[in-house]
Enzyme design. Structure first.
Site, short mmCIF file in Angstrom:
data_model
loop_
_atom_site.label_atom_id
_atom_site.label_comp_id
_atom_site.label_asym_id
_atom_site.label_seq_id
_atom_site.Cartn_x
_atom_site.Cartn_y
_atom_site.Cartn_z
N GLY A 1 31.70 132.64 32.25
CA GLY A 1 32.64 132.68 31.13
C GLY A 1 32.85 131.28 30.60
O GLY A 1 31.98 130.43 30.74
N CYS B 1 31.47 127.42 26.96
CA CYS B 1 30.10 126.97 26.68
C CYS B 1 29.04 128.06 26.83
O CYS B 1 28.36 128.40 25.86
CB CYS B 1 29.75 125.80 27.59
SG CYS B 1 30.67 124.29 27.22
#
Length: 438
Positions: free
Chosen positions: A255, A258
């Site tokens: 998650g 990025c």
């Protein structure tokens, strides 16, 4: 050098503080007046270990300052570093509106030639495009340099001072060497390349790491069907130096700010040049599927979840941050609420951020209150003190110790010996039938 940093998110704030720490005079520009006021008080708006202490120290020494008056900050500076957000659009592409606004402000404010360093993650060719736009807005020479960041939230200060490499993508040797000089106090390896290659290095690096995560999660699913142990498989793979152990930890997916955004953007970038990036599409599909794993396991164990009290342990997308962007807890909480479960949640630092994105039905409490009389606990974020909890602690507080571990924090053997039910990722389950007697 006199350096101006535009944007005070994770990248901009950490970069500005670190550059001040090594001796540069740094001004950080934050257009949000309220956020700028908080920064001027020496308060970091983000949770990042060690950041606020270093920030205060450099402010007291006069090497670091914050302002919302951006035009003054650009007038007498050697280098402008742009680290504004490039959020994802609905089609997966990057929104460059904030970057373009920052470039325009720089162009309309400068009173001499300047180098603009783009640290924001941007599509390939963006530095070329921005340089062309700036030529229309100013008579001064502005050269753009691509300088992607590789910081991990939760260890950003360490990564800044111990990076594997600094990538500098410049059109001229003069600009490239000027930025290398800026980074010289860090004593880190520097890699020079052209601007487009530098832009792609960032996307390719994150996409490859995301691929390793999705790959080992697919292997974990296979392990469960074949009665193998993904921890041993990953360790055996990692002993091969060509593969390595990093990012081979099975779990409930990646998650943050990025990996999800950059993988989607790279698929979009490939599509723009009529290339179908099939591998990366599969990586994204696997990760999206992985977020549903714990609820699926709970439904297999209990049947209906309606009326069950479920404890969520950890909410941020990873430990040592309060960042809730693309956190697995969001999907899990939504599924549990939709199934009629009573959801209690605990996180040591991300509670306030979680309230903005988790369903309104979720209740927040201390660790003990979250677990008390719970029918099941789901470990979502592997905070160190959660990993350090004993099985006796769960047995003391829960109705019955039934754990669904999305990060493989505990030993399967220890769970069996403790007489608790334990369901992890890619490893044998400790069920009612095979756990040891209490």
């Amino acid at each position: 050098m006199n350096i101006t940093v535009v944007g005070t998110g994770y990248v901009g704030l950490v970069t500005g503080v670190a550059l001040a720490e090594v001796g540069h005079d740094v001004t950080c520009v934050e257009v949000d007046v309220h956020k700028a006021a908080v920064l001027k008080q020496g308060i970091s708006p983000i949770y990042e270990p060690g950041l606020q202490e270093m920030m205060k120290s450099n402010m007291q020494q006069g090497k670091l300052s914050f302002t919302s008056e951006h035009r003054n900050a650009y007038r007498h500076t050697d280098v402008v570093i742009i680290a504004v957000g490039t959020p994802q659009r609905e089609d997966g592409s990057a929104n460059l509106d904030y970057l373009e606004m920052a470039c325009r402000d720089v162009a309309l404010s400068i009173e001499a030639d300047v180098i603009v360093v783009v640290k924001s993650t941007v599509p390939i060719g963006t530095n070329d495009q921005m340089e062309e736009k700036v030529r229309v807005w100013t008579e001064y020479q502005v050269e753009f340099v691509s300088n992607p960041e590789f910081l991990r939230e939760g260890s950003a200060i360490h990564d800044t001072f111990h990076s594997d490499r600094i990538v500098i993508g410049a059109k001229t040797d003069e600009a490239g060497h000027k930025i290398e000089e800026m980074y010289e106090p860090f004593q880190l390896p520097v890699f020079h390349t052209d601007r487009r290659s530098a832009e792609l290095i960032k996307y390719a690096s994150n996409a490859f790491l995301a691929t390793k995560i999705s790959f080992i999660n697919e292997i974990a699913t296979l392990c469960e069907k074949l009665e193998a142990d993904v921890s041993d498989v990953a360790k055996g793979m990692g002993l091969d130096r060509r593969i390595g152990t990093a990012f081979l930890q099975a779990g409930i997916g990646y998650g943050g700010s990025c990996f999800p955004k950059d993988t989607e953007a790279l698929v979009q970038i490939a599509g723009n040049v009529t290339y179908d990036f099939l591998l990366l599409k599969s990586v994204i599909e696997v990760n999206n599927k992985q977020r549903h794993l714990l609820v699926k396991k709970a439904e297999e164990r209990f049947g209906l979840l309606a009326g069950k009290k479920i404890a969520l342990l950890g909410l941020s997308f990873k430990p040592n941050t309060d960042d809730m962007r693309e956190a697995a807890s969001i999907v899990i909480a939504e599924q549990l609420v939709a199934a009629g479960a009573s959801v209690f949640a605990y996180d040591p630092v991300a509670t306030e951020a979680a309230k903005a994105v988790l369903p309104a039905e979720v209740e927040y409490a201390s660790l003990e209150e979250t677990l008390v009389n719970a029918d099941a606990a789901m470990i979502v974020t592997e905070w160190p003190h959660i990993k350090g909890l004993s099985f006796s602690f769960y047995k003391e507080w829960m109705k019955e110790a039934i754990l669904f571990d999305g990060r493989n924090c505990y030993s399967v053997e220890a769970a069996a010996e403790a007489g608790v039910e334990y369901y992890s990722v890619g490893r044998p389950a400790v069920t009612q039938e095979n756990r040891l007697p209490l």
